[in-house]
Design an enzyme around this catalytic site. Structure first.
Site, PDB file in Angstrom:
ATOM      1  N   LYS A 134       3.749  -2.358   7.335  1.00  0.00           N
ATOM      2  CA  LYS A 134       3.325  -2.340   5.920  1.00  0.00           C
ATOM      3  C   LYS A 134       4.234  -1.435   5.098  1.00  0.00           C
ATOM      4  CE  LYS A 134      -0.207   0.443   4.583  1.00  0.00           C
ATOM      5  NZ  LYS A 134       0.021   1.332   3.430  1.00  0.00           N
ATOM      6  N   ASN A 135       4.435  -0.215   5.598  1.00  0.00           N
ATOM      7  CA  ASN A 135       5.138   0.778   4.785  1.00  0.00           C
ATOM      8  C   ASN A 135       6.656   0.593   4.768  1.00  0.00           C
ATOM      9  OD1 ASN A 135       2.781   1.843   3.893  1.00  0.00           O
ATOM     10  ND2 ASN A 135       2.697   3.489   5.426  1.00  0.00           N
ATOM     11  N   CYS A 192      -5.281   4.967  -0.710  1.00  0.00           N
ATOM     12  CA  CYS A 192      -6.329   5.562   0.109  1.00  0.00           C
ATOM     13  C   CYS A 192      -6.819   6.863  -0.509  1.00  0.00           C
ATOM     14  CB  CYS A 192      -5.800   5.848   1.511  1.00  0.00           C
ATOM     15  SG  CYS A 192      -5.375   4.353   2.380  1.00  0.00           S
ATOM     16  N   ARG A 218      -3.359  13.140  -4.552  1.00  0.00           N
ATOM     17  CA  ARG A 218      -2.059  12.501  -4.322  1.00  0.00           C
ATOM     18  C   ARG A 218      -1.283  12.504  -5.638  1.00  0.00           C
ATOM     19  NH1 ARG A 218      -2.710   7.378  -0.461  1.00  0.00           N
ATOM     20  NH2 ARG A 218      -0.603   7.925   0.198  1.00  0.00           N
TER      21      ARG A 218
HETATM   22  C1  EPZ Z   1       3.224   7.796   2.850  1.00  0.00           C
HETATM   23  O1  EPZ Z   1       2.397   8.233   1.776  1.00  0.00           O
HETATM   24  C2  EPZ Z   1       2.495   6.627   3.464  1.00  0.00           C
HETATM   25  N1  EPZ Z   1       2.291   5.599   2.454  1.00  0.00           N
HETATM   26  C3  EPZ Z   1       1.149   7.106   3.997  1.00  0.00           C
HETATM   27  O2  EPZ Z   1       0.521   6.026   4.647  1.00  0.00           O
HETATM   28  C4  EPZ Z   1       1.367   8.223   5.006  1.00  0.00           C
HETATM   29  O3  EPZ Z   1       0.119   8.728   5.389  1.00  0.00           O
HETATM   30  C5  EPZ Z   1       2.188   9.346   4.356  1.00  0.00           C
HETATM   31  O4  EPZ Z   1       3.411   8.800   3.806  1.00  0.00           O
HETATM   32  C6  EPZ Z   1       2.560  10.455   5.321  1.00  0.00           C
HETATM   33  O5  EPZ Z   1       3.267   9.906   6.406  1.00  0.00           O
HETATM   34  C7  EPZ Z   1       3.260   4.774   2.153  1.00  0.00           C
HETATM   35  O6  EPZ Z   1       4.367   4.818   2.686  1.00  0.00           O
HETATM   36  C8  EPZ Z   1       2.948   3.734   1.133  1.00  0.00           C
HETATM   37  P1  EPZ Z   1       3.697  11.824   1.103  1.00  0.00           P
HETATM   38  P2  EPZ Z   1       2.964   9.190   0.660  1.00  0.00           P
HETATM   39  O7  EPZ Z   1       4.136  11.824  -0.308  1.00  0.00           O
HETATM   40  O8  EPZ Z   1       4.407   8.964   0.466  1.00  0.00           O
HETATM   41  C9  EPZ Z   1       2.206  15.698  -1.157  1.00  0.00           C
HETATM   42  C10 EPZ Z   1      -1.131   4.400   4.922  1.00  0.00           C
HETATM   43  O9  EPZ Z   1      -2.301   4.384   5.339  1.00  0.00           O
HETATM   44  N2  EPZ Z   1       2.833  15.225  -2.403  1.00  0.00           N
HETATM   45  O10 EPZ Z   1       4.714  11.874   2.171  1.00  0.00           O
HETATM   46  O11 EPZ Z   1       2.064   9.052  -0.510  1.00  0.00           O
HETATM   47  C11 EPZ Z   1       1.027  14.832  -0.727  1.00  0.00           C
HETATM   48  O12 EPZ Z   1      -0.137  15.149  -1.456  1.00  0.00           O
HETATM   49  C12 EPZ Z   1      -0.688   5.520   4.035  1.00  0.00           C
HETATM   50  O13 EPZ Z   1      -0.306   3.521   5.166  1.00  0.00           O
HETATM   51  C13 EPZ Z   1       2.803  16.033  -3.513  1.00  0.00           C
HETATM   52  O14 EPZ Z   1       2.261  17.134  -3.495  1.00  0.00           O
HETATM   53  O15 EPZ Z   1       2.756  10.597   1.331  1.00  0.00           O
HETATM   54  C14 EPZ Z   1       0.935  15.160   0.734  1.00  0.00           C
HETATM   55  O16 EPZ Z   1       0.238  16.359   0.907  1.00  0.00           O
HETATM   56  C15 EPZ Z   1      -1.769   6.528   3.769  1.00  0.00           C
HETATM   57  N3  EPZ Z   1       3.396  15.581  -4.670  1.00  0.00           N
HETATM   58  C16 EPZ Z   1       2.391  15.376   1.130  1.00  0.00           C
HETATM   59  O17 EPZ Z   1       3.106  15.544  -0.092  1.00  0.00           O
HETATM   60  C17 EPZ Z   1       4.002  14.374  -4.747  1.00  0.00           C
HETATM   61  O18 EPZ Z   1       4.534  14.032  -5.813  1.00  0.00           O
HETATM   62  C18 EPZ Z   1       3.035  14.232   1.884  1.00  0.00           C
HETATM   63  O19 EPZ Z   1       2.661  12.998   1.290  1.00  0.00           O
HETATM   64  C19 EPZ Z   1       4.044  13.570  -3.596  1.00  0.00           C
HETATM   65  C20 EPZ Z   1       3.444  14.007  -2.431  1.00  0.00           C
END
Ligand code: EPZ
Length: 423
Positions: free
Chosen positions: A22-23, A117, A122
């Site tokens: 998916k991702n 989710c 986020r």
């Molecule tokens: C990606 O989400 C995936 N989604 C998620 O999968 C996965 O859980 C996650 O990466 C971690 O591996 C997709 O690829 C579509 P992050 P993402 O930004 O990119 C913080 C699934 O079920 N953050 O790496 O949204 C955030 O809050 C999903 O397929 C900020 O603070 O995750 C988190 O604590 C769920 N500010 C951390 O970074 C921002 O602007 C890492 O999240 C962006 C993120």
């Protein structure tokens, strides 16, 4: 609304093939905005989030066609708009990735806060920091984010937190920037080098994807990426990992095919520590349950650490372990909520704080009626229902269908008693 009805306690056995990730698929679809030719993608999972991303592209002006069961072609040449459809954007987080290529090619992009989710805050602050570092301006008005840039200029940018989708968004924007961009402390999940390979095959110049430092030599606003051949979506490591966990719990022998075990190193080590028998080949893995599951502590981490997306399924395994396991969810703020339902099934869980819990096993789980809170916890509920005694019902199946293609058929072929009931 459909629901899953599951009878627990059946031993599973057999072979199951994993679908495309998916991702990865979602990011390839977003990346198609940078192309000047139709793009053909193979091994695309037929899941709700892919349908939403296809609709999002169509609303921008692209043509998306299903060529066969798992092949999609996207013709981005009709894209004229740069504002993402509000309602669709609110339904899944990956929609945000489209702003990178839109901004790069059209000089502007607008979107509502992306949904997805419910697993904690986020924000998109890191996207804003990165895109402004490339020269974009940002403003927020009427609950819409607006980005603009006459042209993007390469920059040296360090992520405060290695965000997966922010890394992908900046990589895509930087392809259409002038000059060189260096992204430091970038995320290195396998979907990122696989996205870079797709772009490089079409003329982009990206080095280091899959490591913490990515260098992109921008092609400028008139970047014209041309697809020369169909591109295959990589196997879904989270689907493969979840099935491996299920195998360790319930299978006399389960062979998971069309997967890449190299992407699952941390999980497989944890499974072995738990006592499961795990064998791997180049594109398969075989798991057998053990009579006595050992407790294991888990701490979620960025790749190649233990994936947050496998935390929920692994916790179901830990409810059956002989002893006390500590769970430390470090990536998201609110990703242990689903454990309250697992507790109601009979698990012994101590909630320490929003990031930490202790599971004491083994506990006899009883079937229940549950609401799938998000995609990964939804699959964990299915796994818990398969372990539990009696019947469970899982509602809000849309959340599960967002990321898993007809999961009930795959599980039923392994001997699980699971049915989708359309009410
Ligand atoms: C990606 O989400 C995936 N989604 C998620 O999968 C996965 O859980 C996650 O990466 C971690 O591996 C997709 O690829 C579509 P992050 P993402 O930004 O990119 C913080 C699934 O079920 N953050 O790496 O949204 C955030 O809050 C999903 O397929 C900020 O603070 O995750 C988190 O604590 C769920 N500010 C951390 O970074 C921002 O602007 C890492 O999240 C962006 C993120």
């Amino acid at each position: 609304m459909p629901k899953f009805v599951i009878q627990g306690g059946k031993t599973l056995k057999g072979r199951v093939a994993v679908g495309g990730a998916k991702n990865h698929a979602l990011k390839l679809l977003a990346a198609s905005i940078l192309f000047d030719s139709p793009v053909e993608l193979t091994n695309v999972p037929q899941i709700e989030d892919v349908f939403r991303m296809s609709e999002l592209l169509e609303k921008l002006g692209a043509k998306v066609k299903k060529a066969s069961n798992h092949t999609l072609t996207v013709d981005p040449r009709g894209i004229k708009k740069s504002e993402l459809d509000r309602e669709i954007t609110k339904r899944f987080r990956a929609s945000v990735v489209a702003i990178g290529p839109l901004l790069g090619r059209f000089g502007k992009a607008a979107l509502a806060h992306p949904g997805g989710c419910v697993i904690g805050e986020r924000p998109i602050d890191i996207f804003i920091e990165g895109l402004t570092a490339l020269g974009a301006t940002f403003k927020e008005k009427d609950e819409t984010y607006f980005f603009e840039a006459k042209k993007l200029t390469g920059a040296d940018f360090t992520f405060r937190v290695p965000s997966v989708t922010a890394t992908e968004t900046l990589m895509l924007a930087a392809v259409a920037a002038d000059g060189k961009t260096v992204l430091r402390n970038a995320a290195s999940e396998p979907e990122i080098p696989a996205l870079a390979e797709f772009l490089n095959n079409a003329g982009a110049k990206i080095a280091g994807a899959g490591t913490a430092t990515i260098e992109i030599t921008g092609l400028g606003r008139d970047a014209k990426l041309m697809a020369s051949a169909p591109f295959e979506v990589i196997p879904d490591r989270i689907e493969a990992g979840s099935l491996a966990i299920l195998g360790a719990l319930m299978a006399s022998e389960l062979t998971i095919e069309k997967c890449n075990p190299e992407h699952l190193g941390s999980l497989l080590e944890h499974l072995k520590t738990a006592g499961a028998s795990v064998k791997t080949g180049p594109d398969w893995l075989r798991v057998k349950r053990t009579k006595k599951i050992n407790p294991v502590n888990i701490k979620t981490r960025e790749y190649p650490g233990f994936p947050t997306d496998l935390q929920a399924p692994f916790c179901i395994l830990l409810t059956q372990a002989n002893g006390r396991s500590e769970i430390f969810e470090t990536i998201f703020d609110n990703r242990l909520e689903y454990l309250k339902d697992i507790e109601r099934m009979g698990a012994d869980i101590t909630f320490c704080d929003p990031h930490r819990a202790i599971i004491a096993g083994p506990a006899a789980l009883r079937g229940r009626v549950m609401e799938s809170p998000d995609l990964r916890a939804g699959l964990a509920f299915i796994i818990a229902a398969l372990v539990a005694e009696g019947e469970s019902e899982i509602h809000n199946v849309y959340q599960i269908d967002r990321g898993y293609e007809t999961i009930e058929d795959k599980l039923a072929r392994l001997g699980a008693k699971i049915k989708r009931i359309r009410e």
